[in-house]
Design a protein around this motif. Structure first.
Motif, PDB file in Angstrom:
ATOM      1  N   LYS A   8       0.842  -1.204   0.000  1.00  0.00           N
ATOM      2  CA  LYS A   8       0.000   0.000   0.000  1.00  0.00           C
ATOM      3  C   LYS A   8       0.871   1.246   0.000  1.00  0.00           C
ATOM      4  N   GLN A   9       1.926   1.199   0.811  1.00  0.00           N
ATOM      5  CA  GLN A   9       2.825   2.347   0.874  1.00  0.00           C
ATOM      6  C   GLN A   9       3.484   2.608  -0.485  1.00  0.00           C
ATOM      7  N   ARG A  10       3.948   1.537  -1.087  1.00  0.00           N
ATOM      8  CA  ARG A  10       4.646   1.654  -2.362  1.00  0.00           C
ATOM      9  C   ARG A  10       3.748   2.237  -3.459  1.00  0.00           C
ATOM     10  N   PHE A  11       2.457   1.895  -3.412  1.00  0.00           N
ATOM     11  CA  PHE A  11       1.552   2.353  -4.469  1.00  0.00           C
ATOM     12  C   PHE A  11       0.673   3.538  -4.040  1.00  0.00           C
ATOM     13  N   GLY A  12       1.002   4.116  -2.897  1.00  0.00           N
ATOM     14  CA  GLY A  12       0.264   5.303  -2.430  1.00  0.00           C
ATOM     15  C   GLY A  12      -1.196   5.027  -2.117  1.00  0.00           C
ATOM     16  N   ILE A  13      -1.469   3.826  -1.632  1.00  0.00           N
ATOM     17  CA  ILE A  13      -2.854   3.488  -1.296  1.00  0.00           C
ATOM     18  C   ILE A  13      -3.103   3.785   0.175  1.00  0.00           C
ATOM     19  N   ILE A  14      -4.044   4.697   0.426  1.00  0.00           N
ATOM     20  CA  ILE A  14      -4.357   5.104   1.789  1.00  0.00           C
ATOM     21  C   ILE A  14      -5.573   4.315   2.268  1.00  0.00           C
ATOM     22  N   GLY A  15      -5.577   3.940   3.542  1.00  0.00           N
ATOM     23  CA  GLY A  15      -6.746   3.294   4.122  1.00  0.00           C
ATOM     24  C   GLY A  15      -6.400   1.991   4.817  1.00  0.00           C
ATOM     25  N   ILE A  50      -4.611  -1.792  -8.813  1.00  0.00           N
ATOM     26  CA  ILE A  50      -4.523  -3.260  -8.690  1.00  0.00           C
ATOM     27  C   ILE A  50      -3.699  -3.907  -9.818  1.00  0.00           C
ATOM     28  N   PRO A  51      -3.987  -3.608 -11.101  1.00  0.00           N
ATOM     29  CA  PRO A  51      -3.141  -4.206 -12.155  1.00  0.00           C
ATOM     30  C   PRO A  51      -1.680  -3.789 -12.045  1.00  0.00           C
ATOM     31  N   LYS A  52      -1.442  -2.569 -11.547  1.00  0.00           N
ATOM     32  CA  LYS A  52      -0.048  -2.121 -11.390  1.00  0.00           C
ATOM     33  C   LYS A  52       0.659  -2.956 -10.335  1.00  0.00           C
ATOM     34  N   ILE A  53      -0.050  -3.227  -9.246  1.00  0.00           N
ATOM     35  CA  ILE A  53       0.536  -4.078  -8.196  1.00  0.00           C
ATOM     36  C   ILE A  53       0.843  -5.455  -8.782  1.00  0.00           C
ATOM     37  N   ILE A  54      -0.163  -6.004  -9.482  1.00  0.00           N
ATOM     38  CA  ILE A  54      -0.005  -7.355 -10.024  1.00  0.00           C
ATOM     39  C   ILE A  54       1.197  -7.425 -10.974  1.00  0.00           C
ATOM     40  N   HIS A  55       1.298  -6.447 -11.864  1.00  0.00           N
ATOM     41  CA  HIS A  55       2.408  -6.450 -12.822  1.00  0.00           C
ATOM     42  C   HIS A  55       3.760  -6.323 -12.097  1.00  0.00           C
ATOM     43  N   HIS A 192     -12.048  10.136   6.437  1.00  0.00           N
ATOM     44  CA  HIS A 192     -11.361  11.317   6.963  1.00  0.00           C
ATOM     45  C   HIS A 192      -9.847  11.212   6.752  1.00  0.00           C
ATOM     46  N   LEU A 193      -9.360   9.999   6.881  1.00  0.00           N
ATOM     47  CA  LEU A 193      -7.932   9.749   6.645  1.00  0.00           C
ATOM     48  C   LEU A 193      -7.538  10.198   5.231  1.00  0.00           C
ATOM     49  N   LEU A 194      -8.334   9.768   4.260  1.00  0.00           N
ATOM     50  CA  LEU A 194      -8.076  10.145   2.871  1.00  0.00           C
ATOM     51  C   LEU A 194      -8.185  11.657   2.685  1.00  0.00           C
ATOM     52  N   PHE A 195      -9.198  12.239   3.319  1.00  0.00           N
ATOM     53  CA  PHE A 195      -9.402  13.684   3.182  1.00  0.00           C
ATOM     54  C   PHE A 195      -8.177  14.432   3.697  1.00  0.00           C
ATOM     55  N   ARG A 196      -7.668  13.999   4.870  1.00  0.00           N
ATOM     56  CA  ARG A 196      -6.495  14.680   5.452  1.00  0.00           C
ATOM     57  C   ARG A 196      -5.290  14.567   4.526  1.00  0.00           C
ATOM     58  N   LYS A 197      -5.139  13.385   3.924  1.00  0.00           N
ATOM     59  CA  LYS A 197      -4.019  13.182   3.010  1.00  0.00           C
ATOM     60  C   LYS A 197      -4.134  14.138   1.807  1.00  0.00           C
TER      61      LYS A 197
END
Ligand SMILES: Nc1ncnc2c1ncn2[C@@H]1O[C@H](COP(=O)(O)OP(=O)(O)O)[C@@H](O)[C@H]1O
Ligand SMILES: [Mg+2]
Length: 420
Positions: A8-15, A50-55, A192-197
């Motif tokens: 998640k960190q590597r692909f900037g996925i928050i949550g 998701i496809p980026k992670i998979i690749h 809210h987490l996403l909003f703050r980001k």
């Protein structure tokens, strides 16, 4: 195996929602295989990562990654884009062209909005999935390719299959593994987490202090429907970041940025309003409009007769029922407005040309009454405006009405309506 957190960190996925974590975990698990994956979820939920992670986590990571938006390519050229064409295959095909399936051999193709593929293209795609074979447009030579396919859709594929728009066999081929991304409204903790980001990102981008929400605004944010999901949330965070001077955002301010809040946010509108209440309200609104139309037709008829005959008494006699009704309605209105003394014959005075035009204030009434059904934020803004104006003029209605650009009578009605 790479951890969910690290990915998640590597692909900037928050949550931290469990359903989101599960989706990322599944992507990590299937990555090293060549299994076809179908990513499903509403628009704006983050399907593209998701496809980026998979690749990136597959043995194909040094091969090509091509993302194709199937919904954005015209039907006439999509086969050529995907599978290539021979020189002279159609007018304008002056050269042989290699399609994505040839170019991406050894890599991954992401077919976004796969539900939009034309049926003929679906046949070609099925063949690639079954045995890695394809034929260029205008050619008869069968070629081989080695691509991994990840597809995504925000449409209900079963519906599409039922309607004959999508091949069932292709659907099963594509969705050996299905990864579902939950809508934002089902990830309350992450909102809210996403909003703050996003707020922090936009503060950096626009070199302004970071906006923050007060506690009521946070509640509103978490209760909102977010039909455009994370894309919509990001968009609203950007708008507020740019437009609001006061960097602490109240619920009232936030409301102004949320579309369709009336029908999207039953919980805030009223404690126990549900879908059916809203459709009832719509029905009532239709009925009111319908009644208004029929009243208007009656009045038109009456006005015509008056203008033609000029004999008030005769027309009055001929239209006794209608006049009675007008008078009754007027009486009812009087309860909500300042009393206006008018007799039936006064009501029947032939209006002069200028008064036949709708008055500005009446136009205003009509527009406003429809809008109120749609956006409560307008209603709130109006209430606030009236309150402030009355305060400024220390309760003097005439001055307040003048400032607001409405008649004193309208203001009087509003004061009653909002219980000011
Ligand atoms: N979990 C997340 N954390 C941060 N940003 C996200 C997340 N999910 C989606 N986004 C952002 O939201 C926007 C929409 O995502 P996208 O993948 O294009 O949605 P979809 O393809 O499902 O319509 C993109 O700007 C993306 O970067
Ligand atoms: Mg997308």
């Amino acid at each position: 195996m790479e951890s969910v957190q690290a990915t998640k960190q590597r692909f900037g996925i928050i949550g931290n929602d469990p359903k989101l974590n599960r989706a990322v975990e599944k992507a990590i698990q299937v990555a090293p295989t060549d299994i076809s994956v179908l990513v499903t979820g509403e628009s704006g939920v983050g399907k593209e990562s998701i496809p980026k992670i998979i690749h990136s986590l597959s043995h194909r990571k040094h091969g090509k990654y091509i993302a194709v938006n199937c919904g954005a390519i015209p039907e006439g050229t999509i086969d050529s884009e995907l599978f290539g064409h021979e020189k002279g295959a159609f007018t304008g095909a002056t050269q042989t062209r290699n399609g994505y399936f040839e170019v991406a051999s050894g890599g991954t193709i992401f077919l976004d909005e796969v539900g939009e593929l034309p049926l003929t293209t679906q046949v070609r795609l099925l063949r690639v999935l079954e045995n890695g074979e394809f034929i260029k447009v205008g050619s008869s030579k069968v070629q081989k390719t080695d691509v991994r396919i990840v597809a995504a859709t925000n449409v209900n594929m079963f519906e599409a299959i039922k309607k004959g728009k999508f091949r069932e066999d292709l659907y099963y081929r594509l969705s050996t593994v299905e990864i579902l991304l939950p809508p934002l409204r089902d990830r309350k903790e992450d909102i809210h987490l996403l909003f703050r980001k996003f707020a922090s990102d936009f503060a950096t981008k626009y070199k302004m202090p970071t906006i923050r929400l007060d506690s009521d605004a946070i509640i509103l944010l978490e209760k909102y429907h977010w039909s455009g999901n994370i894309r919509q949330l990001r968009n609203i965070a950007e708008q507020i970041s740019v437009l609001e001077q006061n960097r602490t955002i109240s619920a009232i301010t936030l409301r102004g940025y949320l579309p369709n809040i009336g029908s999207n946010l039953p919980a805030v509108v009223s404690a126990d309003k549900n879908e059916s209440d809203f459709s009832n309200e719509r029905e009532i609104l239709y009925k009111v409009l319908f009644d208004m139309k029929s009243d208007l037709n009656d009045l038109k008829k009456l006005t015509m007769e008056l203008m033609q005959s000029g004999n008030t008494q005769q027309v009055q006699k001929d239209n006794e029922g209608l006049i009675q009704k007008i008078y009754q309605d007027k009486e009812e209105d009087i309860r909500f407005e300042e009393p206006i003394r008018q007799t039936p014959s006064e009501l029947l005075e032939i209006p002069s040309q200028s008064t036949l035009q709708p008055k500005e204030e009446d136009k205003y009434h009509f527009a406003e009454e429809i809008e109120e059904e749609e956006t409560l934020s307008l209603h709130d803004k109006e209430l606030e405006l009236i309150k402030k104006s009355l305060e400024r003029h220390r309760g003097k209605r005439k001055a307040a009405a003048e400032e607001l650009g409405i008649s004193e009578r309208t203001l009087y009605r509003k004061i009653k309506q909002y219980d000011l």
